[in-house]
Enzyme design. Structure first.
Site, PDB file in Angstrom:
ATOM      1  N   ASP A 290      -5.365  11.427  12.587  1.00  0.00           N
ATOM      2  CA  ASP A 290      -6.114  10.156  12.260  1.00  0.00           C
ATOM      3  C   ASP A 290      -6.945   9.682  13.538  1.00  0.00           C
ATOM      4  O   ASP A 290      -6.887  10.391  14.530  1.00  0.00           O
ATOM      5  CB  ASP A 290      -5.534   9.211  11.413  1.00  0.00           C
ATOM      6  CG  ASP A 290      -4.190   8.501  12.326  1.00  0.00           C
ATOM      7  OD1 ASP A 290      -4.345   8.444  13.523  1.00  0.00           O
ATOM      8  OD2 ASP A 290      -3.324   8.327  11.439  1.00  0.00           O
TER       9      ASP A 290
ATOM     10  N   LYS B 102      -8.898   6.788   8.490  1.00  0.00           N
ATOM     11  CA  LYS B 102      -9.926   5.838   7.887  1.00  0.00           C
ATOM     12  C   LYS B 102     -10.897   5.301   8.479  1.00  0.00           C
ATOM     13  O   LYS B 102     -10.346   4.702   9.774  1.00  0.00           O
ATOM     14  CB  LYS B 102      -9.023   4.904   7.020  1.00  0.00           C
ATOM     15  CG  LYS B 102      -8.035   5.365   5.997  1.00  0.00           C
ATOM     16  CD  LYS B 102      -6.971   4.543   5.672  1.00  0.00           C
ATOM     17  CE  LYS B 102      -5.596   5.482   5.082  1.00  0.00           C
ATOM     18  NZ  LYS B 102      -4.946   6.521   5.671  1.00  0.00           N
TER      19      LYS B 102
ATOM     20  N   MET C   4      -3.452  -4.644  15.657  1.00  0.00           N
ATOM     21  CA  MET C   4      -4.919  -5.029  14.763  1.00  0.00           C
ATOM     22  C   MET C   4      -5.091  -6.348  14.496  1.00  0.00           C
ATOM     23  O   MET C   4      -5.335  -6.762  13.403  1.00  0.00           O
ATOM     24  CB  MET C   4      -4.129  -4.292  13.290  1.00  0.00           C
ATOM     25  CG  MET C   4      -3.876  -2.813  13.336  1.00  0.00           C
ATOM     26  SD  MET C   4      -2.995  -2.175  11.838  1.00  0.00           S
ATOM     27  CE  MET C   4      -1.315  -2.735  12.260  1.00  0.00           C
TER      28      MET C   4
END
Ligand code: SAH
Length: 378
Positions: free
Chosen positions: A151, A173, A288
């Site tokens: 990823d 993603k 995040m």
């Protein structure tokens, strides 16, 4: 954002059209950028660390930095739709490969495969970006992989270490671009494991720290496939080491807490933890956390964390594009916004940040600014 580009042909196996590598598209719009930023603010803590090479570490000759202010894509880069194209190519190719593996298995290979034993699925942590932070165990596994699913947080340098015959599939993603769903990832892992392949799922940092590694393990285990987990250095540890910040320190921080600024859709308020997290004797590391950081700061201060608590934000830590901002808690959100930090960015909050060899620079810059102002006034 990430783009897919082809690897040099020398590193590809014969059916190479679908083999891709993660690459930062903005890397070609480079401008030199000072990686350390200082804010004008009061600063009383002095660092007991006197490591003189730490500043140089942030000024390595070859370090280059993206121009965050210029979103214009370079003419030399493939169009963004290339990603969709590449992914569309990958799936049929992987299905063909799966078919070949099935036939091979039916014909009978080695003893294990004749018995129908599944292959291995490894959930591998790659650390925050610097390939030197990979474990030896991870290196061995990625060099022997048949299929690698990776990823966005897995750096190019790490992808370069994957064995030349492995098939690579980007499953990250990226907002606005089509990619594999979590269900598709599960199915791919399962199908390849069932035909006896060595399947490696690479994840940035540690796969079991905010990595959804648990969900993939759970799915495969329910299908009777054992998953071997190879831990990685989580961003908090890898980047704290870069900053020279001890996450815990006797008499300064007696615990460390990893928080996420995000929650699953429909989940509880990600910031509900602020009340318990506002502990001046603890170190907070926010994963995040870019978009929710301004409100997290307000909540932390509201619940008693001193506004002058030292804090730092690090974008793309341990990579050549690393950028660092140091500031007191009350100023850090503005600093992050003015530098236009983007994901991945990790945020440290706590007195331990003042132990970084960078903190005195931050202070002395402020001092020299004060001196300049005093000179101008006199
Ligand atoms: N499993 C990973 C975390 C995945 S969550 C780990 O253990 O590190 C993704 C978040 O991790 C990012 O949004 C960012 O907050 C942080 N992160 C991961 N790598 C980073 C890096 N190189 N630089 C800055 N932040 C990073």
């Amino acid at each position: 954002m990430a783009l897919l580009t082809k690897l040099p042909s020398s590193s590809l196996s014969s059916s190479s059209s679908a083999i891709t590598q993660f690459q930062n598209p903005q890397i070609s719009t480079l401008k030199p950028f000072n990686s350390i930023h200082f804010t004008k603010t009061s600063c009383s803590a002095s660092s007991p660390f006197t490591e003189k090479h730490s500043i140089e570490r942030y000024q390595r000759d070859k370090w280059v930095f993206r121009n965050q202010l210029d979103p214009t894509p370079s003419e030399n880069l493939p169009n963004f739709s290339t990603r969709d194209y590449e992914i569309a190519l990958q799936l049929p190719e992987l299905k063909n490969l799966l078919q070949v593996l099935r036939e091979k298995r039916e014909e009978g290979g080695d003893e294990e495969r004749r018995k129908g034993a599944p292959g291995n699925v490894f959930l591998v942590g790659t650390g925050p970006g610097d390939p030197d932070l990979l474990t030896l165990k991870a290196l061995k596994v990625i060099q022997n992989a048949d299929l690698v699913l990776y990823d966005r947080l897995v750096s190019n340098d790490i992808m370069d270490l994957v064995g030349p015959h492995a098939k690579l599939l980007y499953v990250g993603k990226t907002a606005g671009y089509h990619s594999r769903t979590q269900e598709e990832i599960h199915e791919l892992l399962l199908s390849f494991a069932e035909v006896g392949a060595n399947v490696v799922r690479l994840k940035g940092g540690d796969p079991l720290v905010f990595g959804r590694g648990g969900e993939e393990m759970d799915f495969l285990q329910q299908k009777g496939i054992q998953v071997k987990v190879i831990p990685g250095i989580t961003a908090a540890s890898g980047i704290a080491a870069e900053l020279g910040v001890p996450l815990t320190h006797r008499g300064v921080a007696n615990s460390v807490r990893f928080l996420t600024g995000h929650s699953r859709k429909g989940g509880a308020d990600p910031l509900f933890v602020a009340e318990n997290a506002a502990d001046p004797d603890s170190t907070l590391v926010v994963y995040m956390g870019l978009s929710t950081f301004p409100s997290l700061v307000l909540k932390l201060i509201h619940h008693g964390l001193p506004p002058d608590t030292p804090a730092a934000a690090v974008e793309r830590g341990t990579t050549p594009q690393q950028r660092v901002v140091l500031a007191e808690l009350k100023d850090l959100a503005d600093k992050i916004a003015s530098e236009q930090f983007i994901s991945p960015t990790l945020i440290f909050i706590g007195k331990v940040v003042a132990l970084s060899p960078l903190w005195p620079q931050y202070c002395s810059k402020e001092t020299s600014e004060l001196i300049q102002m005093a000179d101008m006034g006199s």
